[in-house]
Motif scaffolding. Structure first.
Motif, PDB file in Angstrom:
ATOM      1  N   ASP A  28       0.822  -1.207   0.000  1.00 27.41           N
ATOM      2  CA  ASP A  28       0.000   0.000   0.000  1.00 27.41           C
ATOM      3  C   ASP A  28       0.858   1.259   0.000  1.00 27.41           C
ATOM      4  O   ASP A  28       1.887   1.313   0.678  1.00 27.41           O
ATOM      5  CB  ASP A  28      -0.897   0.036   1.242  1.00 27.41           C
ATOM      6  N   PHE A  29       0.408   2.260  -0.750  1.00 29.43           N
ATOM      7  CA  PHE A  29       0.979   3.598  -0.815  1.00 29.43           C
ATOM      8  C   PHE A  29       2.309   3.695  -1.565  1.00 29.43           C
ATOM      9  O   PHE A  29       2.823   4.784  -1.743  1.00 29.43           O
ATOM     10  CB  PHE A  29       1.181   4.206   0.586  1.00 29.43           C
ATOM     11  N   GLN A  30       2.897   2.593  -2.007  1.00 34.84           N
ATOM     12  CA  GLN A  30       4.192   2.681  -2.655  1.00 34.84           C
ATOM     13  C   GLN A  30       4.082   3.415  -3.991  1.00 34.84           C
ATOM     14  O   GLN A  30       3.166   3.181  -4.770  1.00 34.84           O
ATOM     15  CB  GLN A  30       4.793   1.296  -2.872  1.00 34.84           C
ATOM     16  N   ASN A  31       5.027   4.279  -4.239  1.00 35.24           N
ATOM     17  CA  ASN A  31       5.066   5.048  -5.470  1.00 35.24           C
ATOM     18  C   ASN A  31       5.147   4.097  -6.661  1.00 35.24           C
ATOM     19  O   ASN A  31       6.004   3.223  -6.686  1.00 35.24           O
ATOM     20  CB  ASN A  31       6.286   5.975  -5.433  1.00 35.24           C
ATOM     21  N   LYS A  38       4.251  -0.450 -10.246  1.00 32.28           N
ATOM     22  CA  LYS A  38       4.154  -0.011 -11.637  1.00 32.28           C
ATOM     23  C   LYS A  38       3.360  -1.032 -12.447  1.00 32.28           C
ATOM     24  O   LYS A  38       2.524  -0.664 -13.282  1.00 32.28           O
ATOM     25  CB  LYS A  38       5.548   0.186 -12.246  1.00 32.28           C
ATOM     26  N   THR A  39       3.600  -2.312 -12.190  1.00 34.83           N
ATOM     27  CA  THR A  39       2.868  -3.359 -12.902  1.00 34.83           C
ATOM     28  C   THR A  39       1.385  -3.306 -12.548  1.00 34.83           C
ATOM     29  O   THR A  39       0.521  -3.362 -13.427  1.00 34.83           O
ATOM     30  CB  THR A  39       3.465  -4.740 -12.588  1.00 34.83           C
ATOM     31  N   ILE A  40       1.087  -3.179 -11.274  1.00 36.12           N
ATOM     32  CA  ILE A  40      -0.313  -3.087 -10.837  1.00 36.12           C
ATOM     33  C   ILE A  40      -0.973  -1.857 -11.458  1.00 36.12           C
ATOM     34  O   ILE A  40      -2.067  -1.937 -12.022  1.00 36.12           O
ATOM     35  CB  ILE A  40      -0.424  -3.055  -9.300  1.00 36.12           C
ATOM     36  N   SER A  41      -0.308  -0.719 -11.366  1.00 36.51           N
ATOM     37  CA  SER A  41      -0.846   0.527 -11.902  1.00 36.51           C
ATOM     38  C   SER A  41      -1.116   0.411 -13.404  1.00 36.51           C
ATOM     39  O   SER A  41      -2.203   0.754 -13.868  1.00 36.51           O
ATOM     40  CB  SER A  41       0.140   1.668 -11.622  1.00 36.51           C
ATOM     41  N   GLU A 150      -0.612 -13.590  -2.109  1.00 38.67           N
ATOM     42  CA  GLU A 150      -1.409 -12.915  -1.083  1.00 38.67           C
ATOM     43  C   GLU A 150      -1.035 -11.442  -0.989  1.00 38.67           C
ATOM     44  O   GLU A 150      -1.906 -10.569  -0.911  1.00 38.67           O
ATOM     45  CB  GLU A 150      -1.227 -13.593   0.280  1.00 38.67           C
ATOM     46  N   GLY A 151       0.253 -11.134  -1.000  1.00 42.59           N
ATOM     47  CA  GLY A 151       0.690  -9.738  -0.936  1.00 42.59           C
ATOM     48  C   GLY A 151       0.220  -8.933  -2.127  1.00 42.59           C
ATOM     49  O   GLY A 151      -0.230  -7.787  -1.984  1.00 42.59           O
ATOM     50  N   LEU A 152       0.317  -9.530  -3.315  1.00 42.13           N
ATOM     51  CA  LEU A 152      -0.175  -8.840  -4.517  1.00 42.13           C
ATOM     52  C   LEU A 152      -1.678  -8.616  -4.426  1.00 42.13           C
ATOM     53  O   LEU A 152      -2.179  -7.537  -4.751  1.00 42.13           O
ATOM     54  CB  LEU A 152       0.165  -9.645  -5.774  1.00 42.13           C
ATOM     55  N   SER A 153      -2.408  -9.633  -3.975  1.00 37.32           N
ATOM     56  CA  SER A 153      -3.869  -9.504  -3.839  1.00 37.32           C
ATOM     57  C   SER A 153      -4.230  -8.384  -2.874  1.00 37.32           C
ATOM     58  O   SER A 153      -5.145  -7.588  -3.147  1.00 37.32           O
ATOM     59  CB  SER A 153      -4.487 -10.820  -3.363  1.00 37.32           C
ATOM     60  N   GLN A 154      -3.532  -8.299  -1.751  1.00 32.06           N
ATOM     61  CA  GLN A 154      -3.813  -7.253  -0.766  1.00 32.06           C
ATOM     62  C   GLN A 154      -3.469  -5.866  -1.320  1.00 32.06           C
ATOM     63  O   GLN A 154      -4.198  -4.899  -1.095  1.00 32.06           O
ATOM     64  CB  GLN A 154      -3.035  -7.511   0.530  1.00 32.06           C
ATOM     65  N   THR A 155      -2.367  -5.776  -2.053  1.00 31.46           N
ATOM     66  CA  THR A 155      -1.966  -4.500  -2.646  1.00 31.46           C
ATOM     67  C   THR A 155      -2.963  -4.071  -3.713  1.00 31.46           C
ATOM     68  O   THR A 155      -3.345  -2.893  -3.782  1.00 31.46           O
ATOM     69  CB  THR A 155      -0.545  -4.606  -3.237  1.00 31.46           C
ATOM     70  N   ILE A 156      -3.419  -4.997  -4.506  1.00 32.03           N
ATOM     71  CA  ILE A 156      -4.425  -4.702  -5.537  1.00 32.03           C
ATOM     72  C   ILE A 156      -5.740  -4.282  -4.892  1.00 32.03           C
ATOM     73  O   ILE A 156      -6.387  -3.320  -5.332  1.00 32.03           O
ATOM     74  CB  ILE A 156      -4.596  -5.914  -6.473  1.00 32.03           C
ATOM     75  N   LYS A 161      -9.331   0.617  -3.966  1.00 35.36           N
ATOM     76  CA  LYS A 161     -10.037   1.538  -3.075  1.00 35.36           C
ATOM     77  C   LYS A 161      -9.444   2.943  -3.107  1.00 35.36           C
ATOM     78  O   LYS A 161     -10.011   3.865  -2.535  1.00 35.36           O
ATOM     79  CB  LYS A 161      -9.971   1.026  -1.635  1.00 35.36           C
ATOM     80  N   ASN A 162      -8.289   3.092  -3.734  1.00 32.90           N
ATOM     81  CA  ASN A 162      -7.565   4.363  -3.714  1.00 32.90           C
ATOM     82  C   ASN A 162      -7.220   4.806  -5.131  1.00 32.90           C
ATOM     83  O   ASN A 162      -6.062   4.770  -5.549  1.00 32.90           O
ATOM     84  CB  ASN A 162      -6.298   4.227  -2.861  1.00 32.90           C
ATOM     85  N   HIS A 163      -8.238   5.269  -5.837  1.00 31.00           N
ATOM     86  CA  HIS A 163      -8.079   5.623  -7.246  1.00 31.00           C
ATOM     87  C   HIS A 163      -7.079   6.755  -7.470  1.00 31.00           C
ATOM     88  O   HIS A 163      -6.455   6.836  -8.532  1.00 31.00           O
ATOM     89  CB  HIS A 163      -9.437   5.967  -7.862  1.00 31.00           C
ATOM     90  N   TRP A 164      -6.908   7.636  -6.497  1.00 35.34           N
ATOM     91  CA  TRP A 164      -5.939   8.729  -6.622  1.00 35.34           C
ATOM     92  C   TRP A 164      -4.539   8.185  -6.887  1.00 35.34           C
ATOM     93  O   TRP A 164      -3.737   8.808  -7.571  1.00 35.34           O
ATOM     94  CB  TRP A 164      -5.933   9.591  -5.351  1.00 35.34           C
ATOM     95  N   TRP A 165      -4.266   7.013  -6.343  1.00 40.41           N
ATOM     96  CA  TRP A 165      -2.940   6.412  -6.468  1.00 40.41           C
ATOM     97  C   TRP A 165      -2.591   6.106  -7.922  1.00 40.41           C
ATOM     98  O   TRP A 165      -1.430   6.202  -8.326  1.00 40.41           O
ATOM     99  CB  TRP A 165      -2.901   5.147  -5.613  1.00 40.41           C
ATOM    100  N   LEU A 166      -3.587   5.764  -8.714  1.00 39.39           N
ATOM    101  CA  LEU A 166      -3.347   5.421 -10.110  1.00 39.39           C
ATOM    102  C   LEU A 166      -2.826   6.605 -10.927  1.00 39.39           C
ATOM    103  O   LEU A 166      -2.214   6.411 -11.977  1.00 39.39           O
ATOM    104  CB  LEU A 166      -4.618   4.878 -10.764  1.00 39.39           C
ATOM    105  N   GLU A 167      -3.054   7.810 -10.467  1.00 41.33           N
ATOM    106  CA  GLU A 167      -2.604   8.989 -11.199  1.00 41.33           C
ATOM    107  C   GLU A 167      -1.157   9.359 -10.911  1.00 41.33           C
ATOM    108  O   GLU A 167      -0.559  10.160 -11.621  1.00 41.33           O
ATOM    109  CB  GLU A 167      -3.517  10.171 -10.889  1.00 41.33           C
ATOM    110  N   LEU A 168      -0.576   8.776  -9.876  1.00 42.53           N
ATOM    111  CA  LEU A 168       0.815   9.092  -9.547  1.00 42.53           C
ATOM    112  C   LEU A 168       1.747   8.610 -10.642  1.00 42.53           C
ATOM    113  O   LEU A 168       1.682   7.461 -11.074  1.00 42.53           O
ATOM    114  CB  LEU A 168       1.220   8.431  -8.222  1.00 42.53           C
ATOM    115  N   ASN A 169       2.622   9.463 -11.083  1.00 44.50           N
ATOM    116  CA  ASN A 169       3.648   9.131 -12.063  1.00 44.50           C
ATOM    117  C   ASN A 169       3.105   8.333 -13.247  1.00 44.50           C
ATOM    118  O   ASN A 169       3.753   7.407 -13.719  1.00 44.50           O
ATOM    119  CB  ASN A 169       4.776   8.348 -11.386  1.00 44.50           C
ATOM    120  N   SER A 170       1.952   8.721 -13.719  1.00 42.60           N
ATOM    121  CA  SER A 170       1.334   7.969 -14.808  1.00 42.60           C
ATOM    122  C   SER A 170       2.124   8.067 -16.110  1.00 42.60           C
ATOM    123  O   SER A 170       1.969   7.250 -16.995  1.00 42.60           O
ATOM    124  CB  SER A 170      -0.099   8.432 -15.036  1.00 42.60           C
TER     125      SER A 170
END
Length: 175
Positions: A28-31, A38-41, A150-156, A161-170
């Motif tokens: 969570d919260f990682q740039n 980056k892969t998730i984003s 499990e870690g990837l699932s939790q991060t996803i 839930k945090n759509h603002w995060w997707l806009e970081l360094n797009s």
């Protein structure tokens, strides 16, 4: 150098010190400039995930909540020394990308990046990076326990839930 200064001050002043070295922490919260976020984003924005060179490079990806437990326990114990905080679950970068695609259930082609071309032959990746975590285990009995899936699932789940995060360094292509 900073570590040596801390150790020297600790010894000369009899101060307690704990130095932690983190290995491929994600969560969570990682740039989203690093491989996992980056892969998730990219996948969540329907953009191709990036695979540098062969993707066979291996890392021991460590879920952030596991790392937090280790740091808390080291601080509570006031353990002197240098401790590697990382998992001993070794995975290839390609495996991380494919697992992310699978969890998100997206149909995306991977974009292959040749670092020789991108960096004009001035970049050399570390093929295998595995931390020695025996010292931290001996000190506090800690081991990372969260498996990659499990870690990837939790991060996803957090990212959804945090759509603002997707806009970081797009616009940043690298990780």
């Amino acid at each position: 150098v900073a570590e040596q200064i801390i150790i020297g001050l600790g010894r000369s002043s009899k101060l307690s010190y704990t130095i932690t070295r983190f290995f491929n922490i994600y969560g969570d919260f990682q740039n989203p400039i690093f491989v996992v976020p980056k892969t998730i984003s990219n996948c969540m924005k329907n953009q191709p995930p990036l695979l540098y060179d062969s993707g066979k490079q291996t890392r021991c990806f460590t879920y952030v909540k596991d790392a937090v437990v280790a740091v808390e326990q080291l601080m509570e114990r006031k353990s002197n020394g240098i401790f590697h905080i990382g998992s001993n679950f070794e995975h290839s970068v390609e495996e991380v990308i494919n697992k992310t695609i699978e969890i998100l259930n997206v149909d995306l082609s991977i974009e292959h990046i040749n670092t020789d071309e991108l960096y004009s032959g001035k970049y050399e990746d570390i093929y295998k990076r595995v931390p020695d975590v025996e010292k931290v285990f001996k000190e506090i009995g800690w081991r990372a326990t969260t498996e990659l899936s499990e870690g990837l699932s939790q991060t996803i789940k957090w990212a959804r839930k945090n759509h603002w995060w997707l806009e970081l360094n797009s616009d940043i292509k690298e990780y």
